[in-house]
Design a protein around this motif. Structure first.
Motif, PDB file in Angstrom:
ATOM      1  N   PHE A 111     -52.929  68.968  15.986  1.00 47.78           N
ATOM      2  CA  PHE A 111     -52.043  70.071  16.346  1.00 47.78           C
ATOM      3  C   PHE A 111     -52.473  71.397  15.728  1.00 47.78           C
TER       4      PHE A 111
ATOM      5  N   LEU B 211     -45.556  65.476  17.013  1.00 50.31           N
ATOM      6  CA  LEU B 211     -46.067  65.834  15.689  1.00 50.31           C
ATOM      7  C   LEU B 211     -45.186  65.261  14.589  1.00 50.31           C
TER       8      LEU B 211
ATOM      9  N   HIS C 114     -41.770  68.404  23.443  1.00 52.00           N
ATOM     10  CA  HIS C 114     -42.662  67.253  23.590  1.00 52.00           C
ATOM     11  C   HIS C 114     -43.754  67.291  22.522  1.00 52.00           C
ATOM     12  N   LYS C 115     -44.315  68.458  22.286  1.00 46.51           N
ATOM     13  CA  LYS C 115     -45.369  68.598  21.279  1.00 46.51           C
ATOM     14  C   LYS C 115     -44.815  68.435  19.869  1.00 46.51           C
ATOM     15  N   GLN C 116     -43.687  69.064  19.574  1.00 42.02           N
ATOM     16  CA  GLN C 116     -43.155  69.037  18.218  1.00 42.02           C
ATOM     17  C   GLN C 116     -42.598  67.672  17.838  1.00 42.02           C
TER      18      GLN C 116
ATOM     19  N   LYS D 120     -41.818  71.617  27.154  1.00 41.82           N
ATOM     20  CA  LYS D 120     -43.200  71.632  26.660  1.00 41.82           C
ATOM     21  C   LYS D 120     -43.250  71.705  25.139  1.00 41.82           C
TER      22      LYS D 120
END
Length: 373
Positions: free
Chosen positions: A355, A332, A327-329, A324
């Motif tokens: 973000f 970004l 995937h976000k970082q 999780k």
């Protein structure tokens, strides 16, 4: 006693010999010896007497008030404080004793495993997951180190661009030969707006006829610094998240793994001890030791099973959390870097808003923990 001595001294005759020296009476010798003894030895508080008669009386008048020459020390009964102190000392001794026995058994088991003489309990699936976690942590630490290096280089680049822009702006005021051409009376503010539109649409090179060359370059560096600060904020957020994942989440799981490995070693040590006692002769003394070893082995077995379950659960949660977060970082990082090098200022600012990344203005203090909540 004082009245008797003074009365006797008042009626005493002191004979004078021919040589002028005073003679001494037998009673004076005794008095002088008694005084010398008192002056040398001093009074003994443990052997004091009260004289009821005059000087030179019998010993019947002495009333002893102390014990003998060597007084006997009476032992007082121990109170509850002494019993508590003895109980605490006994508990500490038991703790040290158990620790010594446990350390000896674990060291013996570890050496036997190292030299291939002892057996060890192995959970192949769990051991594979633990080894994969350690390898993943090493790779993420490498990514974290490279991310910090990128942050340092970006910060250095921004400082250089800012200084270069200031130098261009200063020279623009001292170079009249590079001022705007009189054939082009266009307002410089309007040209700056067109500069921003063209510069951040991906085209950085066009003619500078009629423009103030130094002023144009100064404005370009300032705009690049603005976008660079936005990119630096995104990269800092990426590095901070990776750092939390590596030094907090993964490290916490590895601490549980260390406890599990220590429990496994204790479990195998007491298992080996129990097996050796089971193979030995059976008598009354051995039977008691065997029951005690069985109980201790069961305790360490329960501890080992519990920690093995804890490790399996933490490894599962860590994998889910890692997917999780990364995937976000990674999204970004990709969007921010792509927007910066494409010169798309609008997309870069939208990436930070997506973000929830807030940039602090230069020189602003770090917010308190109450403001961050």
């Amino acid at each position: 006693m004082t009245d008797g001595i003074l009365g006797k001294a008042a009626t005493m005759e002191i004979p004078i010999h021919g040589n002028g020296e005073a003679g001494q009476l037998p009673e004076d010798d005794g008095l002088e010896q008694d005084l010398q003894q008192v002056m040398v030895s001093g009074p003994n508080l443990n052997e004091t007497s009260i004289v009821s008669g005059g000087y030179g009386g019998s010993g019947d008048g002495l009333i002893p008030t102390g014990s003998g020459r060597h007084p006997s020390h009476s032992t007082s009964p121990s109170g509850p404080g002494d019993e508590v102190a003895r109980g605490i000392a006994g508990e500490k001794f038991d703790i040290v004793k158990k620790w010594g026995i446990n350390t000896y058994k674990c060291t013996k088991q570890l050496l036997s495993e190292r030299f291939g003489r002892g057996s060890r309990t192995v959970d192949l699936e769990l051991e594979l997951q633990i080894e994969l976690l350690r390898e993943t942590k090493r790779k993420y630490e490498s990514v974290l180190q490279l991310g910090r290096a990128l942050t340092a280089h970006l910060y250095s680049l921004l400082q250089t661009q800012h200084a270069l822009g200031d130098a261009f702006a200063d020279l623009s005021q001292k170079s009249p030969e590079l001022q705007a051409s009189p054939r082009d009376p266009t307002n410089f503010v309007a040209k700056r707006a067109s500069l921003e539109a063209v510069c951040f649409d991906g085209c950085f090179f066009f003619g500078m006829e009629g423009y103030e060359e130094f002023g144009y370059n100064a404005e370009t560096q300032k705009l690049l610094c603005k976008n660079g600060e936005t990119l630096l904020g995104a990269v800092n957020f990426f590095v901070s998240s990776i750092n939390t994942l590596v030094t907090k989440t993964m490290e916490d799981t590895l601490m549980t793994v260390k406890q599990y490995e220590a429990a496994r070693l204790e479990y195998d040590a007491y298992r080996t001890d129990l097996e050796e006692l089971s193979l030995g002769p059976r008598d009354a003394g051995t039977r008691g030791r065997l029951e005690s070893a069985q109980a201790t082995f069961q305790t360490h077995r329960d501890k080992y099973e519990k920690l093995r379950g804890d490790v399996a659960i933490k490894l599962k949660f860590l994998e889910e959390n890692k997917i999780k977060v990364m995937h976000k970082q990674l999204l970004l990082f990709h969007n921010a870097v792509s927007a910066y090098f494409a010169g798309n200022q609008k997309q870069l600012e939208q990436t930070l808003q997506q973000f929830n990344i807030k940039l602090r203005p230069p020189g602003a203090e770090k917010p308190s923990w109450l403001e961050e909540q």
